[in-house]
Design an enzyme around this catalytic site. Structure first.
Site, short mmCIF file in Angstrom:
data_model
loop_
_atom_site.label_atom_id
_atom_site.label_comp_id
_atom_site.label_asym_id
_atom_site.label_seq_id
_atom_site.Cartn_x
_atom_site.Cartn_y
_atom_site.Cartn_z
CB SER A 14 28.10 82.80 67.63
OG SER A 14 28.55 84.13 67.78
N GLY A 18 23.37 81.02 75.49
CA GLY A 18 22.23 81.66 76.13
C GLY A 18 20.93 80.91 75.89
CE LYS A 188 41.75 63.92 67.97
NZ LYS A 188 42.28 62.83 68.86
CD GLN A 191 38.83 63.41 71.63
OE1 GLN A 191 39.98 63.10 71.95
NE2 GLN A 191 38.20 62.83 70.63
CE LYS A 222 37.32 59.39 68.76
NZ LYS A 222 37.55 59.51 67.30
CB CYS A 378 12.34 104.18 70.82
SG CYS A 378 13.52 105.11 71.82
CG LEU A 379 14.51 107.46 65.72
CD1 LEU A 379 14.59 108.93 66.13
CD2 LEU A 379 15.85 107.01 65.13
N GLY A 380 11.02 105.62 66.39
CA GLY A 380 9.91 105.45 65.47
C GLY A 380 8.72 106.33 65.81
CG MET A 381 6.02 108.43 69.36
SD MET A 381 5.76 108.62 71.14
CE MET A 381 6.85 110.00 71.49
CG HIS A 514 12.43 100.18 73.63
ND1 HIS A 514 12.95 99.97 72.38
CD2 HIS A 514 12.90 101.38 74.04
CE1 HIS A 514 13.73 101.00 72.04
NE2 HIS A 514 13.71 101.86 73.04
CD GLU A 516 11.58 96.71 71.57
OE1 GLU A 516 12.60 97.36 71.31
OE2 GLU A 516 10.44 97.21 71.63
#
Length: 543
Positions: A14, A18, A188, A191, A222, A378-381, A514, A516
């Site tokens: 993480s 990307g 460190k 390295q 370094k 989606c499910l929101g509709m 979707h 988004e």
């Protein structure tokens, strides 16, 4: 000929491989180069389509209907290249293909081994995914030292040798922790991470040093000394207040110049003016709204990564700071709609399964009855249709067959047949496998003139990406329409409901697709932009 930049991570996961990769890609694209990106995932799943959102986060859907890693969403938000199924593959996908070839007898009785058969398949997929791009950035998931990553690292070691040093380089992200009690950064871990890479035959050409403090010149010197990396290729990447600053941060340190010189590419200087406008609009808003996002995966917000970014993009295009109030739909079931009071709009995203659905339905009812702007996805509709059937039509047992197969009014049901983006007919039953069996990818949608959604897009026909296996039940649709439910969008063949709206409401739009997945910081998205405008109007009305 395509040049390859392989991107690995070390010390911890993480770190933002990307986003760092996509930011470099954005700079190279701004120099006029054709750029693409690949994500190689070491897990054994064939794809993330059936993985829990709590474990994996969002499943990003490509234009051609592949269920992929959320990093591909970052890629499409930073560069103009459209990702496809060739831009993401997993260990499971590689083994599945190799084993299928073995069963067919394609290997002529040979003993199938990781080297060369698995590594050859990985290399083949990298080359195929890169296509004819000038530069392909290839991100290897996980952390160096993970046992799952070894075949991928071996494959890129081989590919670097095969294409030569003028066409391949390795960029490694590491953590450079800041020790507050000592008042200094520690090199460190970096390295040791590079030592791990070199032990398997990989020498980094670029080091991206992630830290919450700037990595000073002496520390970078370094690191360069002990890792055998040029000092100018040791890049400091500290935390920033918006990820869309990162292209400028990397450019200021000359990373793109180093890459272009190393590859011998002839191209223009980087024009980052679009990114400067994005950052300015993000950091200097003129307005502010609060939007409730009612979901069921709130313990891991990465499950809604593209949606959260899309709301940010809508804020950028409207010069508005969008404060998202994250509300678990189960909390609404337990505590009621007091959690929604004072918000300027309500957003209900997609999801699967019964848990938390009643809370979403309650949120829809609150938005409809109190004239609060609403966007369902989606499910929101689907829950918007269920709520309408229950509370406007009086069908108290209305439901989706996903949640209640015995419902007397199944207003939402399983899609059993539809045409995919190529025109081929897809058929599903209750017994079909879960993986890869949904209505996926880009589909045409016909919008009704004069509707709210048509006002947003200003088009009669749009193309948006889908990921669902349930739809509005056409058998009950005439009664829903007669009762006042407005159908403002249908599939290209007219067979499926794509968008519904509530009449006598300032802004109530719910879509099956979707949006988004196609929102970007530079262009935004018309539907989210319209939603934030409606929220802003609601906010100003209250003031």
């Amino acid at each position: 000929m395509t040049r390859y930049i392989f991107v690995t991570g070390g010390v911890v996961s993480s770190l933002g491989k990307g986003i760092a990769s996509a930011s470099l890609a954005a700079i190279l694209e701004a120099r006029g180069l054709k750029v693409t990106m690949l994500k190689l995932d070491p897990y054994i799943n064939v794809d993330p389509g059936t993985m829990s959102p709590f474990q994996h986060g969002e499943v990003f859907v490509t234009h051609d209907g592949a269920e992929t890693d959320l990093d591909l969403g970052h890629y499409e938000r930073f560069i103009r290249t459209t990702m496809t199924q060739n831009n993401n593959f997993t260990t499971g996908r590689v083994y599945e293909h190799v084993l299928r070839k073995e069963r067919r007898g394609d290997y002529l009785g040979a003993t199938i081994q990781v080297i060369p058969h698995i590594t050859d398949e990985i290399k083949r997929r990298i080359i195929k995914g890169a296509g004819d791009a000038d530069v392909a950035l290839v991100e290897i998931g996980g952390t160096v030292g993970d046992i799952e990553s070894q075949p991928f690292l071996e494959a890129i070691r081989q590919l670097r040798v095969e294409v030569g040093s003028k066409r391949a380089m390795l960029m490694h992200l590491t953590l450079v922790p800041y020790i507050a009690t000592a008042g200094e950064t520690k090199t460190k871990p970096t390295q040791h991470s590079v030592k791990e890479l070199r032990s398997i035959g990989l020498q980094p050409d670029v080091l991206i040093c992630r830290s919450d403090h700037p990595v000073d010149v002496s520390s970078r010197r370094k690191i360069a000394l002990f890792t055998n990396v040029e000092e100018r290729a040791v890049i400091s990447l500290e935390d920033v207040d918006t990820i869309y600053k990162i292209p400028a941060v990397l450019h200021a340190q000359g990373l793109d110049d180093f890459v272009v010189e190393r590859f011998g590419l002839q191209c223009n200087g980087a024009d980052l003016s679009e990114w400067e406008k994005v950052v300015d609009a993000k950091l200097n808003p003129e307005h502010e709204v609060t939007i409730a996002m009612v979901g069921k995966y709130m313990e891991l917000l990465d499950a809604y990564k593209s949606l959260i970014e899309a709301m940010s993009h809508a804020g950028i295009t409207n010069r508005t700071k969008v404060n998202l109030r994250y509300i678990d739909s189960e909390d609404i079931e337990n505590q009621g709609t007091a959690l929604l009071e004072g918000v300027d709009a309500i957003l209900v995203p997609g999801g699967f399964g019964l848990r938390g659905v009643e809370g979403k339905i309650t949120a829809v009812q609150y938005a409809r009855e109190n004239k609060v702007p609403y966007l369902g996805i989606c499910l929101g509709m689907q829950v918007a249709v269920i709520e309408f059937a229950r509370n406007v039509m009086g069908w108290k047992d209305a439901n989706s067959t996903e949640f209640d197969r015995t419902s007397g009014h199944p207003v939402v049901g399983l899609i059993t047949e539809w045409e995919d983006a190529t025109g081929a007919v897809e058929v599903r039953t209750e017994a079909s496998d879960l993986g890869g069996t949904m209505r996926l990818g880009a589909q045409e949608c016909l919008l009704e003139a004069g509707s709210k959604v048509h006002d947003c897009y200003a088009k009669d026909v749009i193309i948006e990406r889908h990921r669902h296996r349930y739809e509005v039940n056409n058998k009950l649709l005439p009664q829903l329409i007669e009762a006042g439910l407005k159908i403002s969008g249908r599939s290209g063949d007219g067979a499926l409901v794509e968008v519904v709206e509530a009449q006598d409401h300032p802004w109530f739009v719910a879509c099956q697709f979707h949006p988004e997945f196609t929102s970007t910081p530079r262009d935004g998205h018309p539907l989210f932009s319209g939603f934030v405008k409606a929220a802003l109007a609601q906010h100003q009305k209250k003031a």
